[in-house]
Design an enzyme around this catalytic site. Sequence first.
Site, PDB file in Angstrom:
ATOM      1  N   ILE A   1       0.841  -1.199   0.000  1.00 45.76           N
ATOM      2  CA  ILE A   1       0.000   0.000   0.000  1.00 45.76           C
ATOM      3  C   ILE A   1       0.874   1.246   0.000  1.00 45.76           C
ATOM      4  O   ILE A   1       1.765   1.395   0.839  1.00 45.76           O
ATOM      5  CB  ILE A   1      -0.932   0.007   1.224  1.00 45.76           C
ATOM      6  CG1 ILE A   1      -1.851  -1.227   1.201  1.00 45.76           C
ATOM      7  CG2 ILE A   1      -1.765   1.273   1.260  1.00 45.76           C
ATOM      8  CD1 ILE A   1      -2.735  -1.363   2.417  1.00 45.76           C
ATOM      9  N   CYS A   2       0.608   2.155  -0.945  1.00 47.08           N
ATOM     10  CA  CYS A   2       1.320   3.425  -1.079  1.00 47.08           C
ATOM     11  C   CYS A   2       2.831   3.162  -1.193  1.00 47.08           C
ATOM     12  O   CYS A   2       3.264   2.381  -2.020  1.00 47.08           O
ATOM     13  CB  CYS A   2       0.960   4.347   0.082  1.00 47.08           C
ATOM     14  SG  CYS A   2       1.527   6.046  -0.123  1.00 47.08           S
ATOM     15  N   GLN A   3       3.643   3.798  -0.351  1.00 47.03           N
ATOM     16  CA  GLN A   3       5.082   3.543  -0.383  1.00 47.03           C
ATOM     17  C   GLN A   3       5.376   2.062  -0.168  1.00 47.03           C
ATOM     18  O   GLN A   3       6.344   1.522  -0.719  1.00 47.03           O
ATOM     19  CB  GLN A   3       5.780   4.384   0.673  1.00 47.03           C
ATOM     20  CG  GLN A   3       7.288   4.266   0.695  1.00 47.03           C
ATOM     21  CD  GLN A   3       7.903   4.905   1.929  1.00 47.03           C
ATOM     22  OE1 GLN A   3       7.339   4.865   3.023  1.00 47.03           O
ATOM     23  NE2 GLN A   3       9.061   5.532   1.756  1.00 47.03           N
TER      24      GLN A   3
ATOM     25  N   GLY B   1       3.684  -0.264  -1.374  1.00 46.47           N
ATOM     26  CA  GLY B   1       3.526  -0.876  -2.678  1.00 46.47           C
ATOM     27  C   GLY B   1       4.788  -0.747  -3.507  1.00 46.47           C
ATOM     28  O   GLY B   1       5.190  -1.686  -4.217  1.00 46.47           O
TER      29      GLY B   1
END
Length: 358
Positions: A143-145, A147
Amino acid sequence: MNRAGEAGGEWELSQKLFKGVESFSHLREEDIQIGVTPKEEVYREDKVVLYHFKPKVEHSLNIPILIVYALVNRPYIVDLQENRSFVANLLNLGIDVYLIDWGYPSRADRWLTLDDYINGYINNCVDVVRDRHNLDRINLLGICQGGTFSLCYSSLYPEKVKNLIVMVTPVDFHIKEGLLNVWGGCTLRSQAQDIDLMVDALGNIPGDFLNLEFLMLKPFQLGVEKYINLLDSIDREDKLIDFVRMEKWIFDSPDQAGEAYRQFMKDFYQGNKLIEGMLEIGNKRVDLGNIRIPVLNIYAEQDHLVPPASSLALEKYIASVDYTVHSFPVGHIGMYVSGKVQQNLPPTIVEWLKLKAD
């Protein structure tokens, strides 16, 4: 509006405010519970903890998911509260869920690098999950960073990842529509910020600094408007608790380990090395072309932190022929907390994983 109407409106507002102040005065810390889904610690290394959430139903898939969240903010946003929990919804659908909690870096962690996070902590957590389930490969959800980290990890250790899901994940850091990209250096590169000076002077980067940075991307909406909108529901204790719970998460910002922050800002935001094929993590080159496993890329259509174009760029650089994209009409945070998204996002992930099951 006549004077009687104005007086009535003022009276109604004053009553709301009075009730809201009264509710505030009665709020206790235990009323603002976050991360309520039962879980157990299964591995700890330095500040990092690997949690396993206790199953709610019989598992529908034999391969568990390991959630890798960003270093910024705390991962309990995916388990915010009982009726708004991404994790709980996955559990209800029979998914076995693990989560990495990065903790709060201290001065002792000043020298941690991306090598430590990706080749060290993530790899060790993946191995723990593999060993617990006697599996060669597991499912990874970044998720986000987190990811972005998961993409790097899947490139370096393709033999350990069966399916990869990335959510609101930046890939092309030079998309100019993203204010965070511009601030980080996608236009001026190293002239945008002197990252070396920041890290050399501060050591770890204060969480409050990063929090202010995010708020300044939308100063009116995030700094003024949301408090004005609170007046509409301030007399409802349940809505008030929801608001305070979100505020607690927003301002719970860990410091960033200095060396990891230096590399992430310079190599990703300023150098865009992930898609340029020039990124090295621990003397190993990250080649997105090594990713040949099934990939599900989920993005938020109204994301102001990670522009959709940044996430969608992934398709150009991976070698997977099994690539799926899904979007939701929300912003970055709405992906975790929107009730409508939470009705559809977990089933989307679970159905996709079932299609990939052997």
